[in-house]
Design an enzyme around this catalytic site. Structure first.
Site, PDB file in Angstrom:
ATOM      1  N   ASP A 262      -6.246  -3.368  -4.108  1.00 54.10           N
ATOM      2  CA  ASP A 262      -5.747  -4.049  -2.945  1.00 54.10           C
ATOM      3  C   ASP A 262      -4.698  -5.306  -3.032  1.00 54.10           C
ATOM      4  O   ASP A 262      -4.668  -5.852  -3.980  1.00 54.10           O
ATOM      5  CB  ASP A 262      -6.955  -4.946  -2.832  1.00 54.10           C
ATOM      6  CG  ASP A 262      -8.480  -4.246  -2.721  1.00 54.10           C
ATOM      7  OD1 ASP A 262      -8.268  -3.110  -2.961  1.00 54.10           O
ATOM      8  OD2 ASP A 262      -9.606  -4.958  -2.509  1.00 54.10           O
TER       9      ASP A 262
ATOM     10  N   SER B 237     -10.620  -9.295  -5.395  1.00 55.34           N
ATOM     11  CA  SER B 237      -9.608  -9.784  -4.280  1.00 55.34           C
ATOM     12  C   SER B 237      -9.790 -11.186  -3.651  1.00 55.34           C
ATOM     13  O   SER B 237     -11.172 -11.581  -3.744  1.00 55.34           O
ATOM     14  CB  SER B 237      -9.794  -8.750  -3.256  1.00 55.34           C
ATOM     15  OG  SER B 237      -9.112  -7.470  -3.724  1.00 55.34           O
TER      16      SER B 237
ATOM     17  N   GLN C 273      -4.573  -6.446  -7.220  1.00 61.48           N
ATOM     18  CA  GLN C 273      -5.478  -6.102  -7.929  1.00 61.48           C
ATOM     19  C   GLN C 273      -4.846  -5.118  -8.991  1.00 61.48           C
ATOM     20  O   GLN C 273      -4.036  -4.323  -8.515  1.00 61.48           O
ATOM     21  CB  GLN C 273      -6.728  -5.197  -7.495  1.00 61.48           C
ATOM     22  CG  GLN C 273      -7.690  -6.191  -6.506  1.00 61.48           C
ATOM     23  CD  GLN C 273      -8.609  -7.020  -7.225  1.00 61.48           C
ATOM     24  OE1 GLN C 273      -9.508  -6.688  -7.946  1.00 61.48           O
ATOM     25  NE2 GLN C 273      -8.058  -8.390  -7.488  1.00 61.48           N
TER      26      GLN C 273
HETATM   27  C1  FRU Z   1     -11.657  -2.987  -2.314  1.00 59.85           C
HETATM   28  C2  FRU Z   1     -12.453  -3.553  -3.662  1.00 59.85           C
HETATM   29  C3  FRU Z   1     -12.841  -5.046  -3.397  1.00 59.85           C
HETATM   30  C4  FRU Z   1     -12.782  -5.758  -4.795  1.00 59.85           C
HETATM   31  C5  FRU Z   1     -11.676  -5.027  -5.477  1.00 59.85           C
HETATM   32  C6  FRU Z   1     -11.733  -4.794  -6.722  1.00 59.85           C
HETATM   33  O1  FRU Z   1     -10.903  -2.016  -2.796  1.00 59.85           O
HETATM   34  O2  FRU Z   1     -13.410  -2.944  -4.012  1.00 59.85           O
HETATM   35  O3  FRU Z   1     -13.975  -5.233  -2.549  1.00 59.85           O
HETATM   36  O4  FRU Z   1     -12.712  -7.093  -4.837  1.00 59.85           O
HETATM   37  O5  FRU Z   1     -11.460  -3.711  -4.663  1.00 59.85           O
HETATM   38  O6  FRU Z   1     -10.918  -4.303  -7.303  1.00 59.85           O
END
Ligand code: FRU
Length: 483
Positions: free
Chosen positions: A44, A103, A60
């Site tokens: 993300d 995130s 991420q």
């Molecule tokens: C969305 C997600 C978020 C989380 C992150 C973890 O793709 O699942 O909800 O914070 O990725 O990497």
């Protein structure tokens, strides 16, 4: 992996990036003009913001391998949204309350760049709480002792409680957090005066039973007079990320959706986030990939990419997401500038339009309803065995991207489609961005967007056009090399 795999630090993450930096040159698929991680895994977009004139994108990030792992926040900056420079890692899961920095978002708190993120810990209960990290230089971040700043679960959520998005409104900080409970996806509201003390304000919005079990990455914003809640629902069949437009009641703090529309109709799009830049534009970036794919770029020690930044605008009551104007800065050599009519059942060679990083722009006019199908082959091989097909049927208004012959298949559906009715002039406009392993199609100035990852062989760089049934006029086709 760092020497002690329970102890991830910014220093060890930066070290592994430096060790890998030299490898890029020999890569087949490394995207030319989309943001990709320097090595390892990206998902993300996080913390999108323009801070003192500079655009910041966090993401991420797991730098140690091209697979999802204990999440860090990678960081890149840009002055124009299309040329990005990598920065040191912003966050590592280095506190006892976290084994992943999930995130979140960013705000400018009086000159202090503040990140608000989810501290995730697999073996704690609750496993997800909200934290902040602050920076004056926009590069080095400190986590305050007040963390986690939301340290208990409100009643309306299960332990999946993540992805805080913060905005200012009426002089207060307002946060939405994604969650779900008993199979109902939800966005929860919090308010704060100082980003450290948060008051729970209840459910902003929830699924009516058909909108997913868990809402990830909610984002609540206003464009013009329109209130928009964007979220990435889990288990909402046929949907990956949606815009809900509707009414917000200040008194109850409730948002009631009236209309839903997909943010992007492609196979490889998830977890978008928006921000308002210093010119007041609302800009959106998504993760141009999806969970549970085979990620062929793993062989090159990287996986994941951002979409091109898009502007979110409202026209005649509908949301449009065209590419940001700065995308034109990517244009290099112009390859074609022409108009012609495609006679029924014929093909037009546009041999001059070839390459692995291109923009192709055109307006199609369908003179007769009898034109059954317009087809454009993208990233095609000379012998036709490989191709990504863009198909438009003017009778049904269906735009399809078929990547079943695009090259390496990655486990998505392979076929994506969007509905686009022709206007009174019976026209459809297309703006297509091809990069080394991606295609983004913007139809009718962002009325519908389709983002796809494709993995053709290096030699598949050709395009051509055909129609079946009746004639189609290709007005003003232009193309540029990009990069
Ligand atoms: C969305 C997600 C978020 C989380 C992150 C973890 O793709 O699942 O909800 O914070 O990725 O990497």
């Amino acid at each position: 992996m760092p020497e002690n795999s329970n102890h991830y630090t910014i220093e060890s993450a930066n070290k592994v990036i430096a060790q890998n930096a030299a490898a890029h040159k020999s890569e087949t698929y490394r995207l030319n003009y989309h943001l990709t991680p320097p090595c390892g895994w990206m998902n993300d977009p996080n913390g999108l913001i323009q801070f003192n004139g500079v655009y910041h994108a966090f993401y991420q990030f797991y730098p140690y391998a091209p697979e999802w792992g204990p999440m860090h926040w990678g960081h890149a900056i840009s002055r124009d949204l299309v040329h990005w420079e990598h920065q040191p890692v912003a966050l590592a899961p280095d506190q006892e309350y976290e084994n992943g920095c999930f995130s979140g978002s960013a705000v400018n708190n009086n000159g202090v760049l503040t990140l608000i993120y989810t501290a995730h810990h697999d073996s704690k209960s609750p496993k997800e709480l909200q934290c902040v990290a602050t920076s004056r230089d926009g590069i080095h971040f400190d986590k305050p002792i007040e963390n986690p700043v939301i340290a208990t679960l409100p009643p309306d959520t299960s332990e999946d409680f993540r992805d805080p998005k913060v905005r200012t409104e009426n002089g207060r900080w307002r946060m939405v957090v994604g969650c779900g409970k008993d199979g109902i996806g939800r966005a929860l509201s919090f308010e704060s005066a100082d980003l450290l003390h948060w008051e729970y304000k209840g459910v902003l919005c929830e699924s009516d039973g058909k909108m997913g079990e868990l809402w990830e990455c909610p984002d609540f914003f206003t464009i013009g007079k329109e209130r928009v809640l964007m979220f990435s629902p889990i288990r909402m069949p046929g949907h990956k990320a949606v815009f809900a437009t509707g009414d917000f009641d200040e008194a109850t703090g409730r948002f009631r959706p009236k209309a839903l529309r997909e943010v992007d109709y492609g196979d490889d799009f998830y977890a978008p986030q928006t921000f308002e830049d210093e010119n007041g534009r609302r800009i959106l970036i998504g993760w141009m990939d999806m969970w549970n794919r085979s990620y062929p770029t793993r062989d090159e020690n990287w996986a994941g990419a951002f979409t091109l930044p898009r502007e979110v605008i409202i026209k005649d009551g509908s949301i449009f997401t065209p590419p940001v104007a700065e995308a034109a800065l990517l244009r290099g050599k112009k390859l074609i500038d022409n108009s012609f009519t495609l006679i029924k059942n014929s093909a037009a060679n546009i041999d001059e339009v070839c390459g692995d990083s291109l923009e192709i722009k055109c307006t199609l006019q369908f003179d007769k309803e009898s034109c059954r199908e317009f087809k454009m082959k993208l990233r095609a091989s000379k012998d036709g065995s490989e191709e990504t097909l863009l198909i438009y049927d003017p009778a049904t208004g269906k735009l399809t991207i078929d990547k079943t012959k695009s090259g390496i298949q990655t486990g998505g559906s392979g076929i994506s489609s969007a509905e686009l009715k022709l206007n009174r002039q019976k026209e459809l406009s297309l703006d297509i961005f091809i990069d080394r392993c991606s295609v983004e199609v913007f139809a009718n100035d962002g009325e519908a967007v389709v983002s796809e990852r494709i993995y053709p062989s290096k030699e598949s760089i050709y395009c051509d056009l055909t129609t079946s049934g009746g004639d189609c006029t290709v007005k003003n086709i232009s193309a540029w090399e990009l990069g």
